[in-house]
Motif scaffolding. Structure first.
Motif, PDB file in Angstrom:
ATOM      1  N   UNK B  92       0.790  -1.231   0.000  1.00 34.51           N
ATOM      2  CA  UNK B  92       0.000   0.000   0.000  1.00 34.51           C
ATOM      3  C   UNK B  92       0.818   1.275   0.000  1.00 34.51           C
ATOM      4  N   UNK B  93       2.138   1.144  -0.170  1.00 30.69           N
ATOM      5  CA  UNK B  93       2.967   2.361  -0.217  1.00 30.69           C
ATOM      6  C   UNK B  93       3.759   2.414  -1.509  1.00 30.69           C
ATOM      7  N   UNK B  94       3.913   3.622  -2.023  1.00 27.04           N
ATOM      8  CA  UNK B  94       4.699   3.800  -3.242  1.00 27.04           C
ATOM      9  C   UNK B  94       6.168   3.918  -2.856  1.00 27.04           C
ATOM     10  N   UNK B  95       7.001   3.260  -3.636  1.00 28.74           N
ATOM     11  CA  UNK B  95       8.444   3.313  -3.390  1.00 28.74           C
ATOM     12  C   UNK B  95       9.176   3.739  -4.645  1.00 28.74           C
ATOM     13  N   UNK B  96      10.199   4.536  -4.453  1.00 26.50           N
ATOM     14  CA  UNK B  96      10.986   5.003  -5.589  1.00 26.50           C
ATOM     15  C   UNK B  96      12.456   4.749  -5.332  1.00 26.50           C
ATOM     16  N   UNK B  97      13.165   4.291  -6.393  1.00 27.27           N
ATOM     17  CA  UNK B  97      14.614   4.252  -6.311  1.00 27.27           C
ATOM     18  C   UNK B  97      15.172   4.995  -7.515  1.00 27.27           C
ATOM     19  N   UNK B  98      16.292   5.620  -7.310  1.00 27.83           N
ATOM     20  CA  UNK B  98      16.890   6.376  -8.406  1.00 27.83           C
ATOM     21  C   UNK B  98      18.300   6.799  -8.078  1.00 27.83           C
ATOM     22  N   UNK B  99      18.899   7.504  -9.019  1.00 29.68           N
ATOM     23  CA  UNK B  99      20.278   7.986  -8.853  1.00 29.68           C
ATOM     24  C   UNK B  99      20.331   9.450  -9.280  1.00 29.68           C
ATOM     25  N   UNK B 100      21.040  10.252  -8.488  1.00 28.73           N
ATOM     26  CA  UNK B 100      21.231  11.655  -8.870  1.00 28.73           C
ATOM     27  C   UNK B 100      22.698  11.867  -9.209  1.00 28.73           C
ATOM     28  N   UNK B 101      22.953  12.651 -10.255  1.00 26.77           N
ATOM     29  CA  UNK B 101      24.311  12.838 -10.770  1.00 26.77           C
ATOM     30  C   UNK B 101      24.789  14.278 -10.618  1.00 26.77           C
ATOM     31  N   UNK B 102      26.079  14.420 -10.331  1.00 26.39           N
ATOM     32  CA  UNK B 102      26.669  15.757 -10.231  1.00 26.39           C
ATOM     33  C   UNK B 102      28.130  15.642  -9.847  1.00 26.39           C
ATOM     34  N   UNK B 103      28.617  16.626  -9.116  1.00 29.90           N
ATOM     35  CA  UNK B 103      30.017  16.597  -8.680  1.00 29.90           C
ATOM     36  C   UNK B 103      30.161  17.448  -7.421  1.00 29.90           C
ATOM     37  N   UNK B 104      31.331  17.347  -6.744  1.00 29.73           N
ATOM     38  CA  UNK B 104      31.504  18.152  -5.525  1.00 29.73           C
ATOM     39  C   UNK B 104      31.333  19.642  -5.826  1.00 29.73           C
ATOM     40  N   UNK B 105      30.639  20.311  -4.940  1.00 33.56           N
ATOM     41  CA  UNK B 105      30.383  21.738  -5.118  1.00 33.56           C
ATOM     42  C   UNK B 105      31.698  22.510  -5.191  1.00 33.56           C
ATOM     43  N   UNK B 106      31.792  23.354  -6.195  1.00 37.30           N
ATOM     44  CA  UNK B 106      33.005  24.133  -6.415  1.00 37.30           C
ATOM     45  C   UNK B 106      32.588  25.552  -6.803  1.00 37.30           C
ATOM     46  N   UNK B 107      32.821  26.485  -5.898  1.00 39.41           N
ATOM     47  CA  UNK B 107      32.330  27.855  -6.137  1.00 39.41           C
ATOM     48  C   UNK B 107      33.026  28.520  -7.322  1.00 39.41           C
ATOM     49  N   UNK B 108      34.236  28.034  -7.664  1.00 49.04           N
ATOM     50  CA  UNK B 108      34.937  28.616  -8.815  1.00 49.04           C
ATOM     51  C   UNK B 108      34.245  28.206 -10.107  1.00 49.04           C
ATOM     52  N   UNK B 109      33.699  27.003 -10.076  1.00 50.53           N
ATOM     53  CA  UNK B 109      33.194  26.415 -11.319  1.00 50.53           C
ATOM     54  C   UNK B 109      31.683  26.554 -11.476  1.00 50.53           C
ATOM     55  N   UNK B 110      30.950  26.414 -10.370  1.00 47.36           N
ATOM     56  CA  UNK B 110      29.492  26.348 -10.464  1.00 47.36           C
ATOM     57  C   UNK B 110      28.832  27.699 -10.219  1.00 47.36           C
ATOM     58  N   UNK B 111      27.844  27.993 -11.011  1.00 43.96           N
ATOM     59  CA  UNK B 111      27.097  29.227 -10.795  1.00 43.96           C
ATOM     60  C   UNK B 111      26.018  28.955  -9.755  1.00 43.96           C
ATOM     61  N   UNK B 112      26.192  29.583  -8.586  1.00 43.26           N
ATOM     62  CA  UNK B 112      25.284  29.352  -7.466  1.00 43.26           C
ATOM     63  C   UNK B 112      24.100  30.296  -7.569  1.00 43.26           C
ATOM     64  N   UNK B 113      22.898  29.781  -7.381  1.00 45.91           N
ATOM     65  CA  UNK B 113      21.712  30.646  -7.407  1.00 45.91           C
ATOM     66  C   UNK B 113      21.082  30.720  -6.010  1.00 45.91           C
ATOM     67  N   UNK B 114      19.987  30.057  -5.792  1.00 42.22           N
ATOM     68  CA  UNK B 114      19.273  30.235  -4.526  1.00 42.22           C
ATOM     69  C   UNK B 114      19.033  28.901  -3.835  1.00 42.22           C
ATOM     70  N   UNK B 115      19.199  28.896  -2.544  1.00 48.53           N
ATOM     71  CA  UNK B 115      18.983  27.679  -1.772  1.00 48.53           C
ATOM     72  C   UNK B 115      17.504  27.284  -1.760  1.00 48.53           C
ATOM     73  N   UNK B 116      17.234  26.009  -1.977  1.00 44.45           N
ATOM     74  CA  UNK B 116      15.869  25.503  -1.779  1.00 44.45           C
ATOM     75  C   UNK B 116      15.848  24.870  -0.397  1.00 44.45           C
ATOM     76  N   UNK B 117      14.969  25.378   0.474  1.00 38.07           N
ATOM     77  CA  UNK B 117      14.926  24.835   1.833  1.00 38.07           C
ATOM     78  C   UNK B 117      14.204  23.496   1.848  1.00 38.07           C
ATOM     79  N   UNK B 118      13.124  23.415   1.083  1.00 40.36           N
ATOM     80  CA  UNK B 118      12.361  22.168   1.051  1.00 40.36           C
ATOM     81  C   UNK B 118      11.355  22.203  -0.083  1.00 40.36           C
TER      82      UNK B 118
END
Lengths: 492, 141
Positions: B92-118
Motif C-alpha cells: 500500500x505504499x509507493x516506493x521510488x529508487x533512483x540515482x542523482x548525478x553531479x560533482x563536488x560543489x566548487x564555487x569557482x566552477x558552479x554558478x550558485x543561485x538560490x537555496x531551496x529549503x524544502x
C-alpha cells in the motif's frame, strides 16, 4: 491548487483592520491588518485565481480559521502574502487541549528571525571605511548556498546546541553571557528533545552553525535615519546616525529537515485523527497527541539551533567590525533577537481569563507589551523591540509591542515588507549586476556570491515597507521607534 | 520545455511534464536543481542513490525531491540530473529508487543561485492526461 474559491466578504473594522466574518466551516473569523490597497490586492488575487492557481493568501487565512481549537481569530499582519498552508504574516493561536500544531504554521526555516547589534560608531565613521568593512564582513561571515561555518560539531555537541541554543554558542566563546538577556526566551526554549530530531537533520547541521544561508537572508550595516519615540530609543540604546547591524537568518538545514520529516508524520496524523484540512500543506496533529508532542519537542530544537546560529554569526560580525574600526567587541551590544517563524506556549487573556495558548507565527514576530515578564528588564517599561527588515534598498524599522496588540493579535507584529512579486518575475525584470551598480550609486554596497539571488531580492519585488509599518503603527498594535537605512548588505 | 516555473510571491512553483511518471519526476528534480545552480555548469562525475516512499504519488514526488536535497547537502555536491530507476507499490505504499548525478560543489566552477529549503505539499498536484504525466509543487526558498 486552491479549493473552490470562497466568495470572500470583507468588513472594515477600522481603516487598518478588516474582518472576514465566520462562515461555513470557519470556527473563528479572519482578521487582517491592512489598508484599502492591501485588501483590494488580496481580493484581486482571489479573483485572478478563480480559474486555478496557488491558494491566495486570504483563502489561507480562512483555511486556518477552520483548524480545531483555534482561538479568537485567524490573523494576518500587514505584510500578508501567499505562503504554503499558512499565509506569510499569519498568526494562529490554539487551545492546548483541543487545538493542533502545524508544520505550515512555523515553516521550514524554523525560528528564522532578526537580531540587531548596536555599535558605538556613527554613519560618518563607516562611510570612510565602507568598502573595507563590506569586504571584511563578506570574508568572515559565511553566506550563500553551500557555505560552511568554522564551527564543526560532533554528534553529541549537536544535541547540546539543540537543548541549549545561544547558551551553547556563548559557552564556546561566541559572544558574551550578557547577550542572552537580550534574546527572546534568553536564546533557549524548554521542551526541546533532540531524540525527536532525525539523524538526517543533525547530519546536515554539523558544518552549518554560523552560516547565513541564502534567499532573503542577509547581514546589513545600517544607520539610524530617524527616531520616532525618544523614550523607547533611549531604553533600546539607539540614537540618530548611529550604526546598527542587522542579521537575518534561521535554523539552516537542520530546521529545513525537521520540517520535511514532520510534514510526512503530520500528514499521517491528520488522517489518523481525522482533522479537517483544506489544503494538503496544512497537515497538523492534535497538540497533545504523541505525534503533536514529537513535532513540538523537535521544533523547539530547531528554535534553539537558530538562536545558536545567530549568536555565532554575531560573534563573527563583532570580530570583523572590531578589526576594521579598532573598537572593543564588547562595545558592540545586542539590542534584541526575535524569531518570526515560531510556535510558542504563551499566556494570553481570552474573554477576561488568562489562558495558556499555542501560538503559531509564520512570518510574524512576537510583540509583547510593556510589563510582560518575557520582556528584558531594561525594556520592560517600553515593550519588546520588534525588528522589521525591509529590503537591501529601502528602510528597516524598529518598533515596540503594545497592550492593544496583546488584546487584538496575541502580541504579534509584522516581520518585513512582504513580497509583492515572484522571484521568477523579479529575475525577468532586474539583473543582479545592474542592481548592485545602481545601489552602489545610492551609497549601498551589496556583497553576494549569487547575482540571480540579488535580482530575486530586488527592492522593487517587495511591498513598500514604510506603508506596511504605517499600517500596524496606525492600528496601534506596534509602535514605531526608529527607521534605519542600509549602507552595506551581505546577501546569502 | 518539459518543466516550467510558476509564479508564486514568496517561493517558487515548479511543474514538470513527462511521457512517463518517471520522466515527470526526473524533470521535476531538474527544475528544482536549476533553482539552486546553473545546472549547465555541473559535470556528472559522481552519483548518489535516492530512495523514498510515501502513501501516494504526489507525496512521493515531494519525498524524492527532499531526499535529493538531503543527499546533495550532506555529501557536499552540486547535482544536475536525477534518474528514476523504478517506482513500485508495496504494502500500500509507493516506493521510488533512483540515482542523482553531479560533482563536488566548487564555487569557482558552479554558478550558485538560490537555496531551496524544502519541497512542500503546497500547490502539490499529480495528474495524468492524454498520456502525459504532470507533477507540480511549491519549493520553499
Amino acid at each position: 491548487m486552491s479549493e473552490k474559491p470562497l466568495s470572500v466578504e470583507v468588513k472594515k473594522i477600522t481603516p487598518y483592520l478588516w474582518e472576514i466574518p465566520k462562515k461555513g466551516d470557519m470556527l473563528v473569523p479572519g482578521r487582517i491588518y491592512g489598508d484599502e490597497e492591501t485588501i483590494q490586492s488580496l481580493l484581486k488575487d482571489v479573483e485572478e485565481k478563480r480559474g486555478g492557481g496557488f491558494t491566495p493568501a486570504i483563502v489561507q487565512v480562512l483555511n486556518v480559521a477552520m483548524l480545531p481549537g483555534i482561538q479568537k481569530a485567524s490573523i494576518a499582519m500587514a505584510d500578508i502574502h501567499p505562503g504554503y498552508g499558512f499565509a506569510i504574516g499569519g498568526v494562529g493561536a490554539f487551545d492546548i487541549d483541543e487545538g493542533v500544531i502545524s508544520v505550515a504554521g512555523v515553516g521550514f526555516d524554523i525560528n528564522c528571525g532578526v537580531r540587531v547589534l548596536t555599535t558605538p560608531l556613527d554613519r560618518e565613521d563607516v562611510e570612510a571605511k565602507k568598502e573595507e568593512l563590506a569586504n571584511q564582513l563578506f570574508r568572515d561571515v559565511p553566506a550563500g548556498l553551500g557555505s560552511h561555518g568554522d564551527i564543526r560539531l560532533t554528534p553529541s555537541e549537536i544535541d547540546d546546541v539543540l537543548i541549549n541554543g545561544a547558551e551553547f554558542a556563548v559557552k564556546r566563546g561566541y559572544g558574551f553571557p550578557e547577550d542572552l538577556e537580550y534574546i527572546e526566551e534568553n536564546g533557549k526554549v524548554q521542551n526541546a528533545d533532540p531524540d525527536n530530531v532525525s539523524r538526517k537533520a543533525k547530519e546536515r547541521q554539523f558544518r552549518q552553525v554560523g552560516t547565513l544561508g541564502s534567499g532573503n537572508h542577509y547581514l546589513e550595516v545600517q544607520w539610524v535615519e530617524e527616531i520616532y519615540d525618544i523614550k523607547a530609543a533611549d531604553a533600546y540604546g539607539i540614537h540618530k546616525n548611529q550604526i546598527l547591524i542587522a542579521i537575518h537568518c534561521g535554523s539552516r538545514a537542520l530546521g529545513h529537515q525537521i520540517g520535511t520529516d514532520y510534514l510526512q508524520t503530520l500528514a499521517e496524523a491528520s488522517r489518523k485523527y481525522n482533522i479537517p484540512i483544506r489544503e494538503r500543506e496544512l497537515v497538523c496533529a492534535p497538540f497533545k497527541s504523541p505525534e503533536g508532542q514529537r513535532y513540538w519537542t523537535a521544533v523547539n530544537c530547531g528554535i534553539n539551533c537558530a538562536f545558536a546560529n545567530r549568536q555565532a554569526i554575531s560573534h563573527l560580525t563583532r570580530k570583523a567590525v572590531s578589526h576594521v574600526f579598532g573598537i572593543e567587541m564588547r562595545d558592540i551590544k545586542l539590542l534584541y533577537d526575535v524569531g518570526h517563524n515560531t510556535v510558542k506556549l504563551e499566556t494570553h487573556e481570552i474573554d477576561g481569563n488568562k489562558k495558556k495558548l499555542l501560538v503559531h507565527r509564520k512570518g510574524a514576530t512576537r510583540a509583547f507589551a510593556a510589563g510582560r515578564d518575557e520582556v528584558p528588564a531594561a525594556y520592560r517599561d517600553v515593550g519588546q523591540p520588534l525588528l522589521v527588515g525591509g529590503t537591501m534598498g529601502t528602510a528597516s524599522y524598529i518598533l515596540f509591542g503594545t497592550q492593544k496588540g496583546m488584546e487584538e493579535c496575541f502580541g504579534s507584529a509584522v516581520h518585513g515588507a512582504g513580497r509583492a512579486m515572484s522571484r521568477e518575475k523579479a529575475k525577468r525584470q532586474w539583473r543582479g549586476d545592474e542592481l548592485i551598480h545602481e545601489l552602489a550609486q545610492k551609497g549601498i554596497l551589496i556583497k553576494s556570491r549569487s547575482k540571480a539571488g540579488v535580482a530575486e531580492e530586488a527592492p522593487g519585488a517587495y511591498k513598500d515597507v514604510d506603508r506596511v509599518v504605517d499600517i500596524v503603527h496606525g492600528a496601534g498594535v506596534n509602535k514605531k521607534v526608529a527607521k534605519v537605512r542600509p549602507l552595506v548588505c551581505v546577501k546569502g | 520545455m518539459p518543466y516550467t516555473y510558476l509564479d508564486h510571491e514568496a517561493d517558487v512553483g515548479i511543474r514538470a511534464i513527462g511521457s512517463t511518471l518517471e520522466e515527470a519526476f526526473e524533470e521535476g528534480a531538474k527544475a528544482m536543481l536549476n533553482v539552486m545552480w546553473d545546472i549547465s555548469t555541473i559535470e556528472e562525475r559522481q552519483n548518489v542513490s535516492i530512495g523514498s516512499e510515501a502513501r501516494d504519488i504526489p507525496e512521493l514526488f515531494v519525498e524524492a525531491l527532499n531526499e535529493i536535497l538531503f543527499k546533495q547537502d550532506v555529501e557536499g555536491l552540486a547535482l544536475a540530473r536525477f534518474q528514476v530507476n523504478g517506482i513500485s507499490m508495496m504494502n500500500g505504499r509507493y516506493r521510488l529508487t533512483g540515482i542523482a548525478y553531479g560533482e563536488p560543489l566548487n564555487f569557482e566552477k558552479h554558478t550558485v543561485k538560490t537555496e531551496v529549503k524544502a519541497a512542500t505539499y503546497a500547490g502539490l498536484l499529480y495528474k495524468e492526461k492524454e498520456g502525459q504525466h504532470i507533477v507540480q509543487c511549491i519549493l520553499d526558498v
